[in-house]
Design a protein around this motif. Structure first.
Motif, PDB file in Angstrom:
ATOM      1  N   GLU A 127       0.830  -1.211   0.000  1.00  0.00           N
ATOM      2  CA  GLU A 127       0.000   0.000   0.000  1.00  0.00           C
ATOM      3  C   GLU A 127       0.857   1.251   0.000  1.00  0.00           C
ATOM      4  O   GLU A 127       0.553   2.229  -0.700  1.00  0.00           O
ATOM      5  CB  GLU A 127      -0.943  -0.032   1.199  1.00  0.00           C
ATOM      6  CG  GLU A 127      -2.014  -1.111   1.078  1.00  0.00           C
ATOM      7  CD  GLU A 127      -2.713  -1.421   2.385  1.00  0.00           C
ATOM      8  OE1 GLU A 127      -3.765  -2.089   2.344  1.00  0.00           O
ATOM      9  OE2 GLU A 127      -2.208  -1.017   3.463  1.00  0.00           O
ATOM     10  N   LEU A 128       1.946   1.240   0.763  1.00  0.00           N
ATOM     11  CA  LEU A 128       2.849   2.389   0.754  1.00  0.00           C
ATOM     12  C   LEU A 128       3.430   2.602  -0.640  1.00  0.00           C
ATOM     13  O   LEU A 128       3.522   3.744  -1.114  1.00  0.00           O
ATOM     14  CB  LEU A 128       3.981   2.170   1.763  1.00  0.00           C
ATOM     15  CG  LEU A 128       3.586   2.157   3.239  1.00  0.00           C
ATOM     16  CD1 LEU A 128       4.804   1.826   4.099  1.00  0.00           C
ATOM     17  CD2 LEU A 128       2.993   3.502   3.653  1.00  0.00           C
ATOM     18  N   ASP A 129       3.796   1.523  -1.301  1.00  0.00           N
ATOM     19  CA  ASP A 129       4.349   1.636  -2.656  1.00  0.00           C
ATOM     20  C   ASP A 129       3.297   2.192  -3.615  1.00  0.00           C
ATOM     21  O   ASP A 129       3.592   3.075  -4.437  1.00  0.00           O
ATOM     22  CB  ASP A 129       4.835   0.272  -3.156  1.00  0.00           C
ATOM     23  CG  ASP A 129       6.047  -0.235  -2.387  1.00  0.00           C
ATOM     24  OD1 ASP A 129       6.721   0.583  -1.741  1.00  0.00           O
ATOM     25  OD2 ASP A 129       6.307  -1.457  -2.447  1.00  0.00           O
ATOM     26  N   ALA A 130       2.072   1.692  -3.512  1.00  0.00           N
ATOM     27  CA  ALA A 130       1.013   2.145  -4.418  1.00  0.00           C
ATOM     28  C   ALA A 130       0.692   3.612  -4.202  1.00  0.00           C
ATOM     29  O   ALA A 130       0.396   4.346  -5.158  1.00  0.00           O
ATOM     30  CB  ALA A 130      -0.241   1.296  -4.215  1.00  0.00           C
ATOM     31  N   LEU A 131       0.749   4.061  -2.947  1.00  0.00           N
ATOM     32  CA  LEU A 131       0.453   5.460  -2.618  1.00  0.00           C
ATOM     33  C   LEU A 131       1.692   6.352  -2.734  1.00  0.00           C
ATOM     34  O   LEU A 131       1.622   7.542  -2.426  1.00  0.00           O
ATOM     35  CB  LEU A 131      -0.137   5.561  -1.216  1.00  0.00           C
ATOM     36  CG  LEU A 131      -1.512   4.906  -1.040  1.00  0.00           C
ATOM     37  CD1 LEU A 131      -1.901   4.876   0.432  1.00  0.00           C
ATOM     38  CD2 LEU A 131      -2.575   5.621  -1.862  1.00  0.00           C
ATOM     39  N   GLU A 132       2.805   5.741  -3.166  1.00  0.00           N
ATOM     40  CA  GLU A 132       4.058   6.473  -3.390  1.00  0.00           C
ATOM     41  C   GLU A 132       4.530   7.187  -2.127  1.00  0.00           C
ATOM     42  O   GLU A 132       4.926   8.356  -2.134  1.00  0.00           O
ATOM     43  CB  GLU A 132       3.911   7.450  -4.564  1.00  0.00           C
ATOM     44  CG  GLU A 132       3.558   6.746  -5.876  1.00  0.00           C
ATOM     45  CD  GLU A 132       3.324   7.698  -7.038  1.00  0.00           C
ATOM     46  OE1 GLU A 132       3.584   8.905  -6.887  1.00  0.00           O
ATOM     47  OE2 GLU A 132       2.882   7.230  -8.097  1.00  0.00           O
ATOM     48  N   ILE A 133       4.478   6.450  -1.017  1.00  0.00           N
ATOM     49  CA  ILE A 133       4.914   6.973   0.275  1.00  0.00           C
ATOM     50  C   ILE A 133       6.253   6.342   0.628  1.00  0.00           C
ATOM     51  O   ILE A 133       6.383   5.109   0.680  1.00  0.00           O
ATOM     52  CB  ILE A 133       3.881   6.659   1.374  1.00  0.00           C
ATOM     53  CG1 ILE A 133       2.561   7.368   1.078  1.00  0.00           C
ATOM     54  CG2 ILE A 133       4.412   7.060   2.747  1.00  0.00           C
ATOM     55  CD1 ILE A 133       1.442   6.953   2.000  1.00  0.00           C
ATOM     56  N   SER A 134       7.249   7.177   0.856  1.00  0.00           N
ATOM     57  CA  SER A 134       8.559   6.695   1.291  1.00  0.00           C
ATOM     58  C   SER A 134       8.617   6.766   2.816  1.00  0.00           C
ATOM     59  O   SER A 134       8.371   7.814   3.408  1.00  0.00           O
ATOM     60  CB  SER A 134       9.675   7.560   0.692  1.00  0.00           C
ATOM     61  OG  SER A 134       9.681   7.449  -0.727  1.00  0.00           O
ATOM     62  N   ALA A 135       8.920   5.646   3.428  1.00  0.00           N
ATOM     63  CA  ALA A 135       8.994   5.596   4.885  1.00  0.00           C
ATOM     64  C   ALA A 135      10.188   4.740   5.284  1.00  0.00           C
ATOM     65  O   ALA A 135      10.528   3.777   4.577  1.00  0.00           O
ATOM     66  CB  ALA A 135       7.710   5.008   5.465  1.00  0.00           C
ATOM     67  N   PRO A 136      10.829   5.066   6.382  1.00  0.00           N
ATOM     68  CA  PRO A 136      11.963   4.249   6.844  1.00  0.00           C
ATOM     69  C   PRO A 136      11.523   2.809   7.085  1.00  0.00           C
ATOM     70  O   PRO A 136      10.364   2.553   7.441  1.00  0.00           O
ATOM     71  CB  PRO A 136      12.374   4.925   8.151  1.00  0.00           C
ATOM     72  CG  PRO A 136      11.843   6.322   8.049  1.00  0.00           C
ATOM     73  CD  PRO A 136      10.583   6.224   7.264  1.00  0.00           C
ATOM     74  N   PRO A 137      12.415   1.872   6.881  1.00  0.00           N
ATOM     75  CA  PRO A 137      12.059   0.457   7.126  1.00  0.00           C
ATOM     76  C   PRO A 137      11.525   0.250   8.541  1.00  0.00           C
ATOM     77  O   PRO A 137      12.010   0.846   9.498  1.00  0.00           O
ATOM     78  CB  PRO A 137      13.396  -0.274   6.921  1.00  0.00           C
ATOM     79  CG  PRO A 137      14.200   0.635   6.056  1.00  0.00           C
ATOM     80  CD  PRO A 137      13.799   2.038   6.438  1.00  0.00           C
ATOM     81  N   HIS A 138      10.515  -0.587   8.623  1.00  0.00           N
ATOM     82  CA  HIS A 138       9.906  -0.985   9.896  1.00  0.00           C
ATOM     83  C   HIS A 138       9.169   0.166  10.594  1.00  0.00           C
ATOM     84  O   HIS A 138       8.794   0.040  11.752  1.00  0.00           O
ATOM     85  CB  HIS A 138      10.955  -1.574  10.848  1.00  0.00           C
ATOM     86  CG  HIS A 138      11.809  -2.628  10.233  1.00  0.00           C
ATOM     87  ND1 HIS A 138      11.283  -3.800   9.726  1.00  0.00           N
ATOM     88  CD2 HIS A 138      13.153  -2.681  10.000  1.00  0.00           C
ATOM     89  CE1 HIS A 138      12.256  -4.539   9.235  1.00  0.00           C
ATOM     90  NE2 HIS A 138      13.399  -3.880   9.376  1.00  0.00           N
TER      91      HIS A 138
END
Length: 238
Positions: free
Chosen positions: A191-202
């Motif tokens: 979902e993060l990838d689809a919404l183009e959201i970059s977030a630190p691992p974990h």
């Protein structure tokens, strides 16, 4: 007619896509004449939809629809199609369309569709975008009996006609929409990838999710889930 009625009129037009981001609303004088109300009533109505983030003041342009003001649910898309035939609002598109036959193990979906864990269903996924920015991920799940009546659901292409209309046309059974519910949860990496959201691992990123199940008089026909980009304004109605 009161200020709430005037506000509801413009809210509906924005929600249905009849008024797009950047479009100017009629002037206060024009709204007064249209609804035969006082200037104070118009001012209160505009104040309501401004507080909802739907419109903003733009100098000489007066009151205009805010950029990307709302992100509607999949169920509201059905209502929009029924209202004006528009599948998308102005500036809205979709991408990442996928159609899959998969075994379903999610307890909530199995319960909603009366499936046993491991039963196969058709899953359709797409990403909705406003001005090329992702706003939500739409996931729809259909059990075998629905796909049997509407085989287009299992085909890897965009649907031209909504599934409920096709189902009713072919079976003679009306499709009813259940209670929509909303909850927050942690977004998956997909979902993060689809919404183009970059977030630190974990890291945990909270997203709003709405769900609804469709039925005929005998059985469940489909389960829809919408996952919204953080910060989205989502109207929740009956």
């Amino acid at each position: 007619m009161g200020y709430a009625d005037v506000a509801a009129h413009f809210r509906t037009r924005i929600k249905s896509g009849e008024l797009a981001p950047g479009d100017a609303l009629p002037s206060v004088a024009e709204i007064r004449d249209q609804f035969d109300v006082a200037a104070k009533t118009v001012s209160r109505a505009l104040g309501v939809i401004k507080s909802e983030g739907l419109v903003t003041s733009r100098g000489s342009l007066g009151t205009v629809v805010a950029q990307s003001p709302i992100v509607i649910t999949g169920a509201d898309r059905l209502n929009r199609v029924a209202r004006n035939g528009r599948r998308y609002a102005p500036g809205e598109t979709s991408s990442g369309h996928r159609v899959m036959y998969r075994s379903v193990h999610d307890p909530g979906i199995c319960q909603a569709l009366d499936l046993e864990p491991g039963d196969e269903a058709v899953i359709r996924i797409r990403v909705f975008r406003q001005d090329d920015h992702p706003t939500s991920v739409g996931v729809s799940v259909y059990p075998p009996q629905t796909v049997g009546a509407v085989p287009e659901l299992g085909e890897d292409e965009r649907m031209v006609t909504q599934f409920d209309a096709l189902y009713t046309e072919r079976t003679g059974r009306a499709v009813t929409k259940g209670q929509r519910t909303a909850h927050a949860r942690q977004a998956s990496q997909d979902e993060l990838d689809a919404l183009e959201i970059s977030a630190p691992p974990h890291s945990a990123v909270a997203v709003l999710v709405t769900t609804v199940t469709f039925h005929d008089e005998e059985k469940a026909l489909g389960y829809w889930e919408d996952v919204y980009v953080p910060g989205a304004h989502v109207p929740i109605s009956d």
